[in-house]
Design a protein around this motif. Structure first.
Motif, mmCIF file in Angstrom:
data_model
loop_
_atom_site.group_PDB
_atom_site.id
_atom_site.type_symbol
_atom_site.label_atom_id
_atom_site.label_comp_id
_atom_site.label_asym_id
_atom_site.label_seq_id
_atom_site.Cartn_x
_atom_site.Cartn_y
_atom_site.Cartn_z
ATOM 1 N N ALA A 86 42.331 39.410 45.596
ATOM 2 C CA ALA A 86 41.293 39.877 44.665
ATOM 3 C C ALA A 86 40.077 38.969 44.756
ATOM 4 N N ILE A 87 38.904 39.586 44.900
ATOM 5 C CA ILE A 87 37.655 38.808 44.919
ATOM 6 C C ILE A 87 36.792 39.316 43.766
ATOM 7 N N ALA A 125 40.123 30.955 34.653
ATOM 8 C CA ALA A 125 41.308 31.799 34.470
ATOM 9 C C ALA A 125 41.536 32.661 35.715
ATOM 10 N N LEU A 126 40.446 33.234 36.256
ATOM 11 C CA LEU A 126 40.589 34.069 37.460
ATOM 12 C C LEU A 126 41.124 33.250 38.635
ATOM 13 N N ARG A 127 40.562 32.030 38.780
ATOM 14 C CA ARG A 127 41.007 31.174 39.899
ATOM 15 C C ARG A 127 42.456 30.752 39.696
ATOM 16 N N ALA A 128 42.832 30.469 38.434
ATOM 17 C CA ALA A 128 44.215 30.055 38.152
ATOM 18 C C ALA A 128 45.198 31.154 38.546
ATOM 19 N N LEU A 129 44.748 32.402 38.450
ATOM 20 C CA LEU A 129 45.627 33.519 38.799
ATOM 21 C C LEU A 129 45.575 33.840 40.293
ATOM 22 N N GLY A 130 44.828 33.030 41.045
ATOM 23 C CA GLY A 130 44.843 33.179 42.499
ATOM 24 C C GLY A 130 43.681 33.976 43.059
ATOM 25 N N ALA A 131 42.731 34.357 42.197
ATOM 26 C CA ALA A 131 41.603 35.167 42.695
ATOM 27 C C ALA A 131 40.537 34.266 43.300
ATOM 28 N N GLU A 132 39.731 34.868 44.167
ATOM 29 C CA GLU A 132 38.546 34.162 44.648
ATOM 30 C C GLU A 132 37.391 34.577 43.741
ATOM 31 N N VAL A 133 36.581 33.609 43.321
ATOM 32 C CA VAL A 133 35.465 33.931 42.424
ATOM 33 C C VAL A 133 34.162 33.552 43.116
#
Ligand SMILES: Cc1ncc(COP(=O)(O)O)c(C=O)c1O
Length: 385
Positions: free
Chosen positions: A3-4, A18-26
């Motif tokens: 997910a990006i 929070a997004l990065r903690a869940l493994g997403a690229e921001v």
């Protein structure tokens, strides 16, 4: 799935974390560019979707499933939970998914239900709804509501009214909601609550206003729920609603005839020191042609003397420091206290006609002490001026 997320730089750090903690690229993109600009978060998302094979771009601004999800879920839930008694629905205007989707369902059940949008000042929606014209988008701080273009997910024709909100109103109401009701949410919800209360005020007792609160407060711990951030950005609303004017009037009554002591840029450090000692003050504003251009402080002059400066020769123009902040008479008292506790030992209050009064921490403390003490010395209730 990978997910990006493309996100603009005004979104809170907590959301990105929070997004990065869940493994997403921001990917953080600038807010202050037009939507068509290749740097905008809309353009970057589109570009990535084109470049990455087999990718899916949900595009919340043009995806009919956005409002549809609310028609299928949020709308029926509100209708059923209110036993069909809802008369007004108030919600923030972002993509429009919430208002359009919920609105379609509610109007299908009862066309008389009023749909009310909440738009931050600076967004394009309000003017478009009220006058049909497209204004100029201006920056605002509240997250999640308002737009600088017109997404197809927003059906403005469905709405019955739109209210504007300020950033401060959104944040102050979010904080009130947390403290008064234990509902811990964000600025867009604060704005919606503020509008819902205005709408409800004029309605009969059998009206039922439903306000949509879509967010979680822990995303704003470093902003709305941080007292220092609120003060620094002048959103803080003191419980004691005084202005600088009231403190100045109190000071003038308490010390009648006392005038602001100033020095001119051409005067010497020795003269400034003498003036400070004679008048028992520890700093003086330095003026030039009716304007405050600097400050001199007793301890700084003494330091210069210790380092061998000849105070009788040293002119203030050469040794003064930055001028004191200047506020006007209408400035809220919390702005004065913020500056006094964080940035400057004193502030100047412009009285008009190039006249100034000076306020120090001592003046505020003296005034508060006198207002909270009864003649017998016992504490009184809340301060009233
Ligand atoms: C915090 C917040 N409030 C309000 C909204 C507005 O909702 P909608 O996009 O459905 O208009 C959003 C949208 O993302 C949001 O993030």
């Amino acid at each position: 799935y990978k997910a990006i997320f493309t996100i603009n730089d005004k979104q809170s750090q907590e959301k990105m974390d929070a997004l990065r903690a869940l493994g997403a690229e921001v990917i953080v993109c600038p807010t202050a560019v037009e939507p068509e600009d290749p740097r905008s978060y809309y353009s970057v998302a589109q570009k990535l979707a084109k470049e990455i094979p087999n990718s899916y771009y949900p595009n919340q601004y043009a995806n009919p499933q956005n409002p549809e999800a609310h028609t299928l879920t949020t709308g029926p839930e509100i209708w059923e939970d209110s036993d069909g008694r809802i008369t007004h629905f108030v919600a923030g205007m972002g993509t429009g998914g919430t208002l359009t989707g919920v609105g379609r369902y509610l109007k299908s059940k009862n066309p008389a239900v009023q749909l009310i949008g909440v738009d931050p000042i600076g967004s394009l929606y309000y003017e478009k709804f009220k006058k049909g014209t497209v204004g100029r988008a201006l920056p605002y701080v509240v997250e999640g509501i308002g737009e600088d273009f017109f997404p197809t997910t927003m059906d403005l024709n469905l709405l019955d009214d739109v209210y504007q909100v300020t950033d401060q109103e959104c944040f102050v109401w979010a904080r009130k909601l947390a403290r008064m009701e234990g509902i811990f949410t964000g600025g867009s919800s604060g704005g919606a609550i503020s509008v819902a209360l205005q709408v409800a005020r004029g309605l009969p007792a059998d009206a039922m206003v439903v306000v949509f609160v879509p967010d979680a407060g822990d995303r704003y711990l470093s902003k709305i729920y941080n007292d220092d951030w609120m003060r620094r950005h002048q959103y803080w609303e003191a419980e004691w609603q005084a202005t600088a004017d009231q403190v100045v009037r109190w000071k003038q009554k308490r010390h009648p005839g006392e005038r602001l002591i100033i020095v001119a840029t051409g005067e010497t450090a020795q003269r400034a020191l003498q003036l400070m000692q004679d008048n028992e003050v520890s700093q003086l504003p330095v003026f030039d042609e009716g304007m405050c251009v600097g400050t001199v402080r007793e301890d700084e002059i003494l330091n210069l003397a210790l380092r061998g400066a000849d105070l009788a020769q040293l002119v203030l123009r050469e040794c003064m420091k930055a001028p004191l902040p200047v506020l006007d008479l209408e400035a809220p008292i919390d702005r004065v206290t913020y500056l006094l506790t964080n940035e400057s030992p004193a502030v100047l209050i412009g009285m008009g006609n190039k006249e100034y009064e000076i306020l120090t921490k001592y003046d505020l403390i003296e005034m508060l002490a006198s207002l909270t003490e009864s003649p017998a010395g016992a504490k009184r209730g809340p301060v009233k001026l």
